[in-house]
Design a protein around this motif. Structure first.
Motif, short mmCIF file in Angstrom:
data_model
loop_
_atom_site.label_atom_id
_atom_site.label_comp_id
_atom_site.label_asym_id
_atom_site.label_seq_id
_atom_site.Cartn_x
_atom_site.Cartn_y
_atom_site.Cartn_z
N ALA A 199 78.04 -36.34 101.93
CA ALA A 199 79.30 -36.96 102.35
C ALA A 199 80.31 -36.92 101.22
O ALA A 199 79.96 -36.84 100.04
CB ALA A 199 79.05 -38.41 102.77
N ALA A 200 81.55 -37.01 101.61
CA ALA A 200 82.63 -37.22 100.64
C ALA A 200 83.04 -38.68 100.73
O ALA A 200 83.28 -39.20 101.83
CB ALA A 200 83.80 -36.31 100.95
N ILE A 201 83.06 -39.35 99.59
CA ILE A 201 83.41 -40.78 99.58
C ILE A 201 84.79 -40.93 98.95
O ILE A 201 84.99 -40.60 97.79
CB ILE A 201 82.39 -41.61 98.79
CG1 ILE A 201 80.97 -41.36 99.32
CG2 ILE A 201 82.73 -43.10 98.89
CD1 ILE A 201 79.89 -42.09 98.54
N VAL A 202 85.72 -41.43 99.75
CA VAL A 202 87.06 -41.74 99.24
C VAL A 202 87.06 -43.20 98.80
O VAL A 202 86.79 -44.09 99.60
CB VAL A 202 88.13 -41.52 100.33
CG1 VAL A 202 89.50 -41.98 99.83
CG2 VAL A 202 88.18 -40.05 100.73
N HIS A 203 87.31 -43.42 97.53
CA HIS A 203 87.42 -44.78 97.01
C HIS A 203 88.90 -45.13 96.88
O HIS A 203 89.68 -44.29 96.41
CB HIS A 203 86.76 -44.91 95.64
CG HIS A 203 85.29 -44.59 95.64
ND1 HIS A 203 84.32 -45.52 95.92
CD2 HIS A 203 84.64 -43.43 95.38
CE1 HIS A 203 83.12 -44.95 95.83
NE2 HIS A 203 83.29 -43.69 95.51
#
Lengths: 141, 149
Positions: free
Chosen positions: B12-16
């Motif tokens: 997954a790509a996690i946008v913080h």
């Protein structure tokens, strides 16, 4: 009845994004002083931010123009009136009063209507062109 | 202070996002969400970590909804993680919680349909790949984040 009685203040500002951020935080802090729970103060901050953003985008076409914001606390009723001197609304602007959220273009005004207990959009008293939005929320301890 | 950065893994790509998403920052947040949602290099799902979000206005919420639509187009799921209570209430008002899964923590992803334990372990333990111009992950660790909710 709130221990805070009745008081308020009026500030003049411009629809510069930095100023909008500062003013909405000041008004949220004022709500906390007036007895608002943190969650309510944060929602009031969102309502004020959306009202000021609407003034910037609609009254001043995305530019900078003058605003007068009046904050009052009367007992437990916390009210904010935001008036501009910009482009008038071409039709009777209303807060969406639907059970379902409207199209995304109206989310700001819809949220404002969901968060605040009373919302009224009228003609500004600053001149004969602009728009005023008055919004009130009862602060519960 | 606003920050938005992306942590990438095979899963997954996690946008913080940290701070305020408002007139000053919504454009950067929107770009971050759009780029991640439509990236061909992202083969897994997409997570938006809201645990350090202080404020989000209608334009930021619209960016999340646009991200959801972009993820749908790319056949991946967008999941929101750890929104503060006032943000979750706003998401509910707009009924976005009916369109977007909202989980309490990154750990809760292990119970989510598209994420199994083995993949999750791989995801959260990998060295973050920082998107150019973005800051590396500097937030609290997920366990601390959950404890503070």
């Amino acid at each position: 009845m709130s221990e805070h009685g009745s008081w308020g203040f009026t500030v003049q500002l411009k629809t510069d994004p930095h100023v909008i951020r500062a003013v909405r935080k000041v008004i949220a802090a004022t709500a906390r002083i007036g007895g608002a729970r943190d969650a309510d103060a944060r929602l009031i901050e969102l309502s004020v931010g959306e009202a000021l953003a609407n003034a910037r985008f609609h009254a001043y076409q995305g530019g900078v123009g003058p605003i007068e914001a009046t904050v009052t606390l009367d007992g437990e009723m916390f009210s904010v009136t935001i008036q501009n001197e910009g482009k008038p609304v071409t039709r009777c602007s209303q807060v969406p009063d639907t059970l379902e959220p409207p199209e995304s273009q109206s989310w700001g005004l819809y949220l404002l209507g969901q968060i605040m207990d009373e919302v009224e959009i009228t003609r500004s008293t600053l001149d004969d062109r602009g728009t005023a939005i008055r919004m009130s929320k009862r602060l519960s301890e | 202070m606003f920050k938005c950065w992306v942590e990438k893994s095979p899963l997954a790509a996690i946008v913080h996002v940290r701070g305020d998403v408002d007139l000053l920052t919504a454009s950067a947040f929107r770009t971050c969400v759009h780029t991640t949602a439509s990236s061909d290099s992202n083969n897994g799902g997409m997570i938006v970590d809201l645990s350090e979000l202080e404020y989000i206005d209608a334009s930021g919420l619209l960016a999340l909804d646009e991200g959801r639509r972009l993820c749908q187009q790319h056949r991946r799921e967008l999941v929101l993680v750890a929104p503060p209570p006032h943000v979750e209430r706003i998401l509910e008002m707009l009924k976005l919680t009916e369109l977007l899964p909202v989980l309490n923590s990154v750990e809760a992803l292990s119970k989510h349909a598209q994420f199994n334990d083995e993949q999750l372990d791989k995801s959260v333990n990998e060295t973050p790949q920082v998107v150019p111009g973005r800051e590396p992950h500097g937030g609290r660790d997920p366990q601390e984040r959950q404890a503070n909710r």
